[in-house]
Design an enzyme around this catalytic site. Structure first.
Site, PDB file in Angstrom:
ATOM      1  N   HIS A 185       0.851  -1.193   0.000  1.00  0.00           N
ATOM      2  CA  HIS A 185       0.000   0.000   0.000  1.00  0.00           C
ATOM      3  C   HIS A 185       0.885   1.241   0.000  1.00  0.00           C
ATOM      4  CE1 HIS A 185       1.066  -0.431   4.251  1.00  0.00           C
ATOM      5  NE2 HIS A 185       0.959   0.887   4.285  1.00  0.00           N
ATOM      6  N   HIS A 191       5.884   6.755  -2.350  1.00  0.00           N
ATOM      7  CA  HIS A 191       6.683   5.542  -2.525  1.00  0.00           C
ATOM      8  C   HIS A 191       5.875   4.346  -2.033  1.00  0.00           C
ATOM      9  CE1 HIS A 191       7.345   6.311   1.737  1.00  0.00           C
ATOM     10  NE2 HIS A 191       7.710   5.050   1.857  1.00  0.00           N
TER      11      HIS A 191
END
Length: 176
Positions: free
Chosen positions: A39, A122
């Site tokens: 995630h 990221h």
């Protein structure tokens, strides 16, 4: 409850990242993220009293955004490739993801939540517990690899349940 706000990764992206996760998991001192746990964290809330969840959900329901595309490119590390602590896949975006993270933060700031660090798009794929040059080799080998594109149509309020085998993430609510 240990809570965070995140964008889940599509299954097609998970499949393309699995070979990197597999390589990382074979390195001594590196803990690869489980594919189902991939995630992008928009905001980490930390330990929160259960009584505050409905207020958090109310504020998150106020966040408005249009669906947008992001792509996953390259593997890198924080603080750097030669001394990796966190291994990540890069997220390329046109500002919408950062905008969504900032919007989430602005809403939850009103409830007293603070960022532990500035948002940097990221996807964490591994954590390095003990320095091992093999980790740097894997990062360098995949530094310019492309893992595909997905459309962000929702974000989630998630609970992190810590277990000896690693965290289990549970969706408390999905916001579209």
């Amino acid at each position: 409850m240990r809570l965070f706000v995140a964008v889940d990764v599509d299954d097609s992206i998970r499949e393309k990242i699995k070979p990197v996760l597999s390589k990382l998991s074979r390195i001594n001192g590196v803990k690869a993220v489980e594919p189902e746990n991939l995630h992008i964290t928009l905001l980490f809330l930390g330990e929160v009293n259960e009584s505050r969840v409905s207020k958090i959900e109310e504020k998150l329901a106020e966040v408005e955004f249009e669906p947008f595309k992001i792509s996953f490119e390259g593997v890198g590390a924080f603080p750097n490739v030669n001394s990796p602590r966190v291994v990540w896949v890069g997220v390329r975006e046109s500002g919408e993801l950062t905008g969504l993270a900032n919007n989430v933060y602005e809403k939850l700031k009103k409830l007293g939540f603070r960022r532990d660090k500035e948002f940097k798009a990221h996807l964490t794929v591994g954590r390095v517990k003990r320095k091992n040059p093999e980790a740097s080799d894997v990062i360098k080998r995949h530094a310019s690899e492309s893992f595909g594109e997905m459309e962000v149509r929702s974000f989630r309020l998630k609970q992190s349940i810590l277990t000896p085998k690693g965290p289990i993430y549970k969706d408390l609510r999905v916001f579209e």
